[in-house]
Design a protein around this motif. Structure first.
Motif: not given
Length: 448
Positions: A154-167, A172-173, A304-309
């Motif tokens: 969904k976010l790939a189809r937007s130009q909105a700034p995204v904050y990617i959080s996660g450990e 994240k990259e 956008l939160r990236v889950p931990s392992l």
């Protein structure tokens, strides 16, 4: 870009002059336009025609552009919508992006920016191939990963700034690259930068460039990271590490969409999509006045939160098999197999370093194992991070009880902080400590 007459643009605005300007500009781009004066007319047209892009004013006689964004999101979420807002209405534009708008324009409409936005929207990949491409790069069938893939799509189809959080080590990259590669900027540069790795005295030059002779050592003109990412995506990793002085300059560059190089006299217009990430709790950094609140709101349009392992243990086997195949290919050796006990050990390990740590563990075990079989002991996992109960401390490793207990306390507090994304209040609750006691322990251990 395919500019056949079949590409149709819906223009929604109650001002005849604006409609005419948009119609003429888009007509010169060989696009077919349909116009509506209000929300009702727009909804009627959407029922009769298929459109490739919708441009809508925020204020309409019978409603708002935000209502139209929501209407389209429910019925045709793959149709990009761009909002036209009054100059200075940044909050309105951000609300539109959060609701699902592709991008926004401000009045008076700048024609180069309009053409750029339209071209970008029409470069969006067709819906269908996105999820498959993401699935090939982002491994795992667990519910957290299925949800993450859906959000990236969904976010790939937007130009909105995204904050990617996660450990740290959670990927994240990779997530940022996938958002870029699956969007309309895929053919343009993706420029990653570790904000914590740039010396503070060089930050302005690195971000915005410098002119020859502007300081000692500036022997030639040099473009900055913003200029390098023009037309593409700038990924600010560990953004919480930026000093406050640089945060002010970054905020201005994002708001004005222009930068001035060190020693330069004129600003250069830049078109970049900003994605950022940090393993720290950015909201807590704002509360502690280490991060500017206005910059936080500008960067954190969508989180956008990236889950931990640890949250997706069911994926460990698939990830391990993928890593072992890659190692076999890289080394030219037969693929090693995981002994069932080794796999069980991996599944019971906490992985504070997440996927990156899993890769390192397997690379070491791949080198140490015999007969191409990785045994549990080849993994050399730290017992302090295993979930199995009943393990006894090895007294031969304890020279001083106070030091040993302090090291255990430090590990547990760091673990609680990582699991709560460095939210001290939540970490204190996780350990059944009062916030005052938590603050004392952090100070004592040098973690404050």
């Amino acid at each position: 870009m395919n500019t056949s007459p079949r590409q149709k643009i819906l223009i929604v605005d109650d001002e005849p002059d604006i409609r005419e300007l948009l119609e003429i500009t888009l007509g010169r781009m060989k696009l077919e336009t349909f116009s509506a004066r209000n929300l009702g007319e727009a909804q009627a047209l959407l029922q009769r025609e298929h459109f490739d892009l919708c441009l809508t004013d925020m204020r309409l006689p019978d409603g708002t552009g935000l209502e139209l964004v929501q209407h389209i999101q429910q019925r045709d979420p793959n149709l990009p919508v761009a909002m036209i807002t009054a100059y200075g209405s940044l909050e309105t534009a951000i609300n539109a992006l959060k609701a699902g708008a592709f991008d926004f324009l401000t009045k008076p409409v700048e024609l180069p920016r309009l053409r750029e936005l339209v071209s970008s929207a029409l470069r969006l990949p067709t819906a269908g191939g996105l999820s498959t491409a993401i699935e090939r790069r982002l491994l795992g069938d667990s519910p957290p990963m299925a949800n993450l893939r859906k959000q990236i799509d969904k976010l790939a189809r937007s130009q909105a700034p995204v904050y990617i959080s996660g450990e740290s080590g959670s990927g994240k990259e990779l997530v940022a690259r996938l958002i870029h590669e699956q969007g309309p900027r895929a053919s343009r540069p993706f420029v990653p930068v570790n904000c914590g790795a740039i010396p503070s005295e060089l930050m302005e030059s690195e971000f915005f460039g410098h002119r020859k002779g502007s300081f000692t050592g500036a022997v030639e003109d040099k473009p900055g990271l913003f200029q390098a990412a023009h037309g593409g995506t700038l990924f600010l990793d560990e953004v919480a590490d930026l000093p406050l002085s640089m945060q002010v300059k970054l905020l201005r560059a994002i708001q004005e969409k222009a930068v001035r190089s060190v020693g330069g006299q004129q600003e250069t217009v830049v078109d970049v999509r900003i994605l950022c990430a940090t393993h720290k709790d950015l909201e807590a950094e704002v509360s502690a006045e280490r991060f500017r609140q206005d910059l936080y709101y500008r960067l954190n349009v969508i989180e956008l939160r990236v889950p931990s392992l640890r949250e997706r243990r069911d994926d460990i086997e698939a990830l391990a098999m993928h890593v072992l195949k890659r190692l076999a290919k890289d080394t030219g050796q037969p693929e090693a197999r995981l002994h069932p006990q080794a796999l069980e050990a991996l599944k019971n390990y906490r992985f504070p370093g997440n996927v990156r740590e899993l890769e390192n563990v397997l690379e070491r075990a791949h080198t140490l194992c015999e007969n191409r079989t990785i045994e549990a002991q080849d993994l050399r996992l730290s017992e302090g991070n295993c979930t199995a109960d009943g393990a006894m401390a090895d007294l031969t490793q304890v020279d001083n009880l106070e030091d040993y207990l302090e090291s255990v306390e430090r590990k547990l507090i760091l673990q609680a902080l990582e699991e709560t994304r460095w939210n001290r209040t939540a970490a204190a609750q996780r350990l059944s400590l009062s916030f005052r006691s938590m603050r004392y322990r952090l100070k004592k251990l040098g973690l404050d």
